[in-house]
Design an enzyme around this catalytic site. Structure first.
Site, PDB file in Angstrom:
ATOM      1  N   ILE A   1       0.859  -1.188   0.000  1.00  0.00           N
ATOM      2  CA  ILE A   1       0.000   0.000   0.000  1.00  0.00           C
ATOM      3  C   ILE A   1       0.895   1.237   0.000  1.00  0.00           C
ATOM      4  CG2 ILE A   1      -1.744   1.310   1.275  1.00  0.00           C
ATOM      5  CD1 ILE A   1      -2.837  -1.316   0.143  1.00  0.00           C
ATOM      6  N   LYS A   2       0.657   2.119  -0.956  1.00  0.00           N
ATOM      7  CA  LYS A   2       1.466   3.326  -1.107  1.00  0.00           C
ATOM      8  C   LYS A   2       0.699   4.518  -0.538  1.00  0.00           C
ATOM      9  CE  LYS A   2       4.253   5.491  -4.692  1.00  0.00           C
ATOM     10  NZ  LYS A   2       4.619   5.403  -6.112  1.00  0.00           N
TER      11      LYS A   2
END
Length: 192
Positions: A23-24
């Protein structure tokens, strides 16, 4: 956090485990705290839009993987600067030294390359940061690196980073007030 959990669930429903998803998030105070919560649930996070050393330190103190943006740390600089004096290179070296000196189990992974000496010197920063944990290098620069006859010497190493004795920031766990103060005092972090 809810969005990340929904994305993880979508992947798990499709048979892809959360260990395969990254997850960015933006390395704002809120993004760093969200990543800390997600990481405690076994969800890997990558913090991006890191323009200053204080953002990278806050990420390391709270666990997520920071992804410093070299080019963004150099906005406003003039061309013709030697690679080792380039603001982005200096910032990433400071981040790397801090992580290794204080045994943070995090990855320093610079990206977004711009040559400090202009056209023809596109590999300067990559060479100046050889030895960093990982790099995000676009294909055209990888091709130039492969074609280059210049030796690629290691410039960063854990042993030399530990020898810097860089001081602990925020007693080892910065709070929001200190984070925002330090970020506002850092031109690379605020002058975009």
């Amino acid at each position: 956090i809810e969005r990340a959990l929904r994305i993880i669930k979508m992947y798990e429903d499709a048979g892809v485990g959360k260990e395969r998803v990254l997850i960015k998030l933006a390395a704002t105070w809120e993004g760093i705290l969200a990543a800390e919560i997600l990481e405690k649930q076994g969800i890997q996070c990558n913090l991006t839009l890191i323009f200053s050393v204080v953002q990278a330190i806050a990420c390391a103190q709270r666990g997520p993987r920071p992804n410093p943006r070299l080019a963004k740390a150099k906005n406003g600089r003039t061309e013709g600067v030697e690679p080792e004096d380039d603001e982005g290179v200096v910032a990433v070296k400071s981040m790397y030294d801090y992580y290794k000196c204080h045994d943070h189990d995090t990855i320093c992974m610079p990206a977004s390359w711009r040559p400090s000496r202009g056209k023809g010197f596109e590999l300067d920063e990559i060479r100046a940061l050889a030895g960093v944990d990982r790099m995000t290098i676009p294909a055209p620069l990888l091709e130039k690196l492969v074609a280059s006859e210049e030796p690629l010497e290691r410039c960063l190493a854990v042993e030399s980073a530990k020898a810097t004795g860089v001081e602990v920031v925020g007693g080892g766990m910065m709070d929001e007030k200190e984070f925002r103060y330090r970020l506002n005092m850092d031109g690379c972090g605020t002058d975009k």
